[in-house]
Write an enzyme that holds these catalytic residues in place. Structure first.
Site, mmCIF file in Angstrom:
data_model
loop_
_atom_site.group_PDB
_atom_site.id
_atom_site.type_symbol
_atom_site.label_atom_id
_atom_site.label_comp_id
_atom_site.label_asym_id
_atom_site.label_seq_id
_atom_site.Cartn_x
_atom_site.Cartn_y
_atom_site.Cartn_z
ATOM 1 N N ASP A 249 0.871 -1.181 0.000
ATOM 2 C CA ASP A 249 0.000 0.000 0.000
ATOM 3 C C ASP A 249 0.899 1.220 0.000
ATOM 4 O OD1 ASP A 249 -1.921 2.091 0.836
ATOM 5 O OD2 ASP A 249 -3.245 0.416 1.322
ATOM 6 N N SER B 53 -17.159 -2.639 -9.096
ATOM 7 C CA SER B 53 -18.172 -1.818 -8.442
ATOM 8 C C SER B 53 -19.484 -1.870 -9.204
ATOM 9 C CB SER B 53 -17.659 -0.377 -8.414
ATOM 10 O OG SER B 53 -18.694 0.513 -8.116
ATOM 11 N N TYR C 24 -13.751 7.555 -12.541
ATOM 12 C CA TYR C 24 -13.540 6.452 -11.596
ATOM 13 C C TYR C 24 -14.282 5.201 -12.063
ATOM 14 C CZ TYR C 24 -14.577 3.408 -7.661
ATOM 15 O OH TYR C 24 -14.754 2.293 -6.882
ATOM 16 N N LYS D 284 -12.979 1.202 -13.501
ATOM 17 C CA LYS D 284 -13.445 -0.126 -13.081
ATOM 18 C C LYS D 284 -13.958 -0.918 -14.286
ATOM 19 C CE LYS D 284 -12.548 0.332 -8.775
ATOM 20 N NZ LYS D 284 -11.437 -0.432 -8.196
HETATM 21 P P1 NAD Z 1 -9.483 2.812 0.383
HETATM 22 O O1 NAD Z 1 -9.066 4.090 -0.249
HETATM 23 O O2 NAD Z 1 -9.766 2.812 1.835
HETATM 24 O O3 NAD Z 1 -8.364 1.682 0.091
HETATM 25 C C1 NAD Z 1 -7.599 1.676 -1.096
HETATM 26 C C2 NAD Z 1 -6.145 1.586 -0.683
HETATM 27 O O4 NAD Z 1 -5.315 1.561 -1.845
HETATM 28 C C3 NAD Z 1 -5.668 2.767 0.174
HETATM 29 O O5 NAD Z 1 -5.087 2.273 1.365
HETATM 30 C C4 NAD Z 1 -4.645 3.476 -0.712
HETATM 31 O O6 NAD Z 1 -3.610 4.055 0.069
HETATM 32 C C5 NAD Z 1 -4.162 2.351 -1.603
HETATM 33 N N1 NAD Z 1 -3.645 2.765 -2.922
HETATM 34 C C6 NAD Z 1 -4.226 3.580 -3.848
HETATM 35 N N2 NAD Z 1 -3.443 3.677 -4.936
HETATM 36 C C7 NAD Z 1 -2.346 2.905 -4.708
HETATM 37 C C8 NAD Z 1 -1.182 2.604 -5.457
HETATM 38 N N3 NAD Z 1 -0.962 3.137 -6.662
HETATM 39 N N4 NAD Z 1 -0.260 1.779 -4.916
HETATM 40 C C9 NAD Z 1 -0.452 1.238 -3.691
HETATM 41 N N5 NAD Z 1 -1.526 1.489 -2.930
HETATM 42 C C10 NAD Z 1 -2.467 2.314 -3.438
HETATM 43 O O7 NAD Z 1 -10.727 2.259 -0.439
HETATM 44 P P2 NAD Z 1 -11.714 1.045 -0.101
HETATM 45 O O8 NAD Z 1 -13.040 1.625 0.197
HETATM 46 O O9 NAD Z 1 -11.076 0.117 0.841
HETATM 47 O O10 NAD Z 1 -11.819 0.395 -1.562
HETATM 48 C C11 NAD Z 1 -11.012 -0.703 -1.948
HETATM 49 C C12 NAD Z 1 -11.278 -1.009 -3.408
HETATM 50 O O11 NAD Z 1 -12.669 -1.290 -3.580
HETATM 51 C C13 NAD Z 1 -10.962 0.154 -4.352
HETATM 52 O O12 NAD Z 1 -10.421 -0.361 -5.534
HETATM 53 C C14 NAD Z 1 -12.320 0.761 -4.612
HETATM 54 O O13 NAD Z 1 -12.369 1.428 -5.852
HETATM 55 C C15 NAD Z 1 -13.211 -0.471 -4.596
HETATM 56 N N6 NAD Z 1 -14.618 -0.166 -4.280
HETATM 57 C C16 NAD Z 1 -14.923 0.544 -3.153
HETATM 58 C C17 NAD Z 1 -16.252 0.868 -2.877
HETATM 59 C C18 NAD Z 1 -16.600 1.695 -1.669
HETATM 60 O O14 NAD Z 1 -17.684 2.262 -1.643
HETATM 61 N N7 NAD Z 1 -15.759 1.776 -0.630
HETATM 62 C C19 NAD Z 1 -17.268 0.450 -3.743
HETATM 63 C C20 NAD Z 1 -16.931 -0.305 -4.863
HETATM 64 C C21 NAD Z 1 -15.593 -0.613 -5.123
HETATM 65 N N1 UFG Z 2 -26.387 10.783 -0.289
HETATM 66 C C1 UFG Z 2 -27.002 11.843 0.338
HETATM 67 N N2 UFG Z 2 -26.218 12.694 1.044
HETATM 68 C C2 UFG Z 2 -24.866 12.540 1.168
HETATM 69 C C3 UFG Z 2 -24.260 11.436 0.527
HETATM 70 C C4 UFG Z 2 -25.043 10.583 -0.200
HETATM 71 O O1 UFG Z 2 -28.205 12.013 0.249
HETATM 72 O O2 UFG Z 2 -24.203 13.375 1.822
HETATM 73 C C5 UFG Z 2 -27.235 9.824 -1.027
HETATM 74 C C6 UFG Z 2 -26.890 9.723 -2.504
HETATM 75 O O3 UFG Z 2 -27.577 10.714 -3.230
HETATM 76 C C7 UFG Z 2 -27.328 8.305 -2.815
HETATM 77 C C8 UFG Z 2 -27.059 7.543 -1.517
HETATM 78 O O4 UFG Z 2 -26.987 8.542 -0.500
HETATM 79 O O5 UFG Z 2 -28.705 8.272 -3.068
HETATM 80 C C9 UFG Z 2 -25.757 6.777 -1.531
HETATM 81 O O6 UFG Z 2 -24.693 7.653 -1.901
HETATM 82 P P1 UFG Z 2 -23.164 7.224 -1.725
HETATM 83 O O7 UFG Z 2 -22.339 8.402 -2.183
HETATM 84 O O8 UFG Z 2 -22.920 6.725 -0.354
HETATM 85 O O9 UFG Z 2 -23.020 5.985 -2.698
HETATM 86 P P2 UFG Z 2 -23.239 5.865 -4.270
HETATM 87 O O10 UFG Z 2 -24.264 4.795 -4.471
HETATM 88 O O11 UFG Z 2 -23.468 7.164 -4.894
HETATM 89 O O12 UFG Z 2 -21.796 5.381 -4.765
HETATM 90 C C10 UFG Z 2 -21.062 4.404 -4.038
HETATM 91 C C11 UFG Z 2 -19.575 4.670 -4.214
HETATM 92 C C12 UFG Z 2 -19.177 4.446 -5.633
HETATM 93 C C13 UFG Z 2 -19.589 3.073 -6.059
HETATM 94 C C14 UFG Z 2 -21.071 2.883 -5.849
HETATM 95 C C15 UFG Z 2 -21.483 1.478 -6.177
HETATM 96 O O13 UFG Z 2 -19.261 6.009 -3.858
HETATM 97 O O14 UFG Z 2 -17.763 4.517 -5.718
HETATM 98 O O15 UFG Z 2 -21.382 3.128 -4.484
HETATM 99 O O16 UFG Z 2 -20.676 0.559 -5.513
HETATM 100 F F1 UFG Z 2 -19.302 2.931 -7.369
#
Ligand code: NAD
Ligand code: UFG
Length: 339
Positions: free
Chosen positions: A31, A125, A150, A154
């Site tokens: 990381d 995602s 973003y 994906k």
């Molecule tokens: P996060 O940011 O907490 O974790 C990602 C980690 O990757 C971080 O610790 C960051 O420091 C590290 N990182 C980023 N770029 C890097 C690089 N070039 N080299 C080494 N390390 C690097 O995010 P998360 O919520 O734990 O998400 C993990 C994965 O799941 C991500 O790929 C994210 O896109 C995907 N994802 C997350 C969500 C969500 O809502 N949290 C939803 C769908 C998909």
């Molecule tokens: N929302 C609010 N107020 C806020 C934040 C969010 O009303 O301050 C609402 C949004 O409009 C939406 C719901 O809460 O209706 C969820 O929003 P999030 O931002 O928590 O999540 P999203 O579904 O928009 O997107 C998330 C991640 C994306 C991922 C997607 C599907 O941010 O990266 O889920 O996995 F791609």
């Protein structure tokens, strides 16, 4: 198995480490700490009861550094979390998102194959479905138009990994399409630690509840949903973490390509989440209705039957555990991890 966990210090990665160790696997984390702190790994080790989690502070785009890790360790598989994930930021900085997420994955996959490690689980995602053509979303639902760079990273990386597997069937590629991860480990020791103003609903709710922000803005109440607010498939991060352990079993069976929706199959509105949070935790969450957020869709929840049938995985936690554990983490760590 011995697993390389990229991005393992982050939110989902740290929770997955616990599930991996519980299932008898071992892990090495790489990381660059661009969106995380080493304290998360210290606490993971404390929860698991090991002295430390093997960790390399490297960037996956740095081939030489990654080569050094592979020279020291023989991995059976990689769980690839590392990536940038802020939707809004990706609109401002598309080059940085494509370069980090796509560039990083290309280097990673190349180093993996040079070292004979051809098993990868990729964090995809629900965003790749765009405005989904069907609800609940199955894996047969066509991929859609993403509304931000973003999401495109994906969607494109899914294609890159599928093409690589097609050209070389020794690869096993599991694409896990996460819905909306929330919650935290029940210990309250690890959780989500967003930088600055949270973009996502749950960290915003918890920061309002703990007094760091005045009120939640609810983005729109005129969607075609039961109460007019957006509906999502929230999933407890511990359930999500466990899906990776189940996916490793598919890899062990040489699945080739496996694509799975990882959600609960239940859709909850913004107000459902706020009300459940207030009721469960007995804290106030003031909110006001704001205009719709650009790029948001009305409804997004999945049919997780394929993951159950093929991976033997299903979510165990419901909305009450999600809001309880999110609050527990925030209450015990109002400022997230210390430096
Ligand atoms: P996060 O940011 O907490 O974790 C990602 C980690 O990757 C971080 O610790 C960051 O420091 C590290 N990182 C980023 N770029 C890097 C690089 N070039 N080299 C080494 N390390 C690097 O995010 P998360 O919520 O734990 O998400 C993990 C994965 O799941 C991500 O790929 C994210 O896109 C995907 N994802 C997350 C969500 C969500 O809502 N949290 C939803 C769908 C998909
Ligand atoms: N929302 C609010 N107020 C806020 C934040 C969010 O009303 O301050 C609402 C949004 O409009 C939406 C719901 O809460 O209706 C969820 O929003 P999030 O931002 O928590 O999540 P999203 O579904 O928009 O997107 C998330 C991640 C994306 C991922 C997607 C599907 O941010 O990266 O889920 O996995 F791609």
């Amino acid at each position: 198995m011995k697993i390389l966990v990229t991005g393992g210090a982050g939110f989902i990665g740290s929770h997955t480490l616990i599930e991996l160790y519980k299932a008898g696997h071992s892990a090495v984390v790489v990381d660059n700490l661009s969106n995380s702190k080493p304290e998360s790994l210290r606490r993971v080790a404390e929860i698991i009861g090991v002295p430390e989690i093997p960790f390399f502070k490297i960037d996956i785009r740095d081939r030489d550094d990654l080569e050094r890790v592979f020279a020291e360790h023989q991995f059976d598989a990689c769980i690839h979390f590392a990536g940038l994930k802020a939707v809004g930021e990706s609109v401002e900085k598309p080059w940085e998102y494509y370069e980090n997420n796509i560039g990083g994955t290309l280097v990673l996959v190349d180093v993996m194959r040079h070292h004979g490690c051809k098993n990868i689980i990729f964090s995809s995602s629900a965003t790749i479905y765009g405005d989904p053509a069907e609800i609940p979303i199955t894996e047969n639902c066509p991929k859609g138009q993403c509304t931000n760079p973003y999401g495109w990273t994906k969607s494109m990386l899914e294609q890159v990994l599928m093409d690589i597997q097609k050209a070389d069937p020794e690869w096993n590629v599991v694409l896990l399409r996460y819905f909306n991860p929330v919650g935290a480990h029940p210990s309250g020791r690890i959780g989500e630690n967003p930088n600055g103003i949270p973009n996502n609903l749950m960290p915003y709710i918890t920061q309002v509840a703990v007094g760091k922000r005045k009120e939640l803005g609810v983005f729109g109440n005129d969607y075609p949903t039961p109460d007019g607010t957006g509906v999502r498939d929230y999933i407890h991060v511990c359930d999500l973490a466990n899906a990776h352990v189940c996916a490793l079993q598919a890899i062990a069976r040489h699945c080739g390509i496996g694509i799975y929706n990882i959600g609960t199959g239940n859709g909850y509105s913004v107000l459902d989440m706020v009300n459940a949070f207030v009721k469960m935790n007995n804290v106030a969450v003031p909110y006001s209705i704001k205009p719709r957020r650009e790029g948001d869709i009305a409804t997004c929840y999945c049919n997780p039957a394929k993951a159950k049938a093929e991976l033997g995985w299903e979510a165990k936690f419901g909305i009450e555990e999600m809001v309880r554990d999110s609050w527990n983490w925030q209450r015990l760590n109002p400022d997230g991890y210390p430096d």
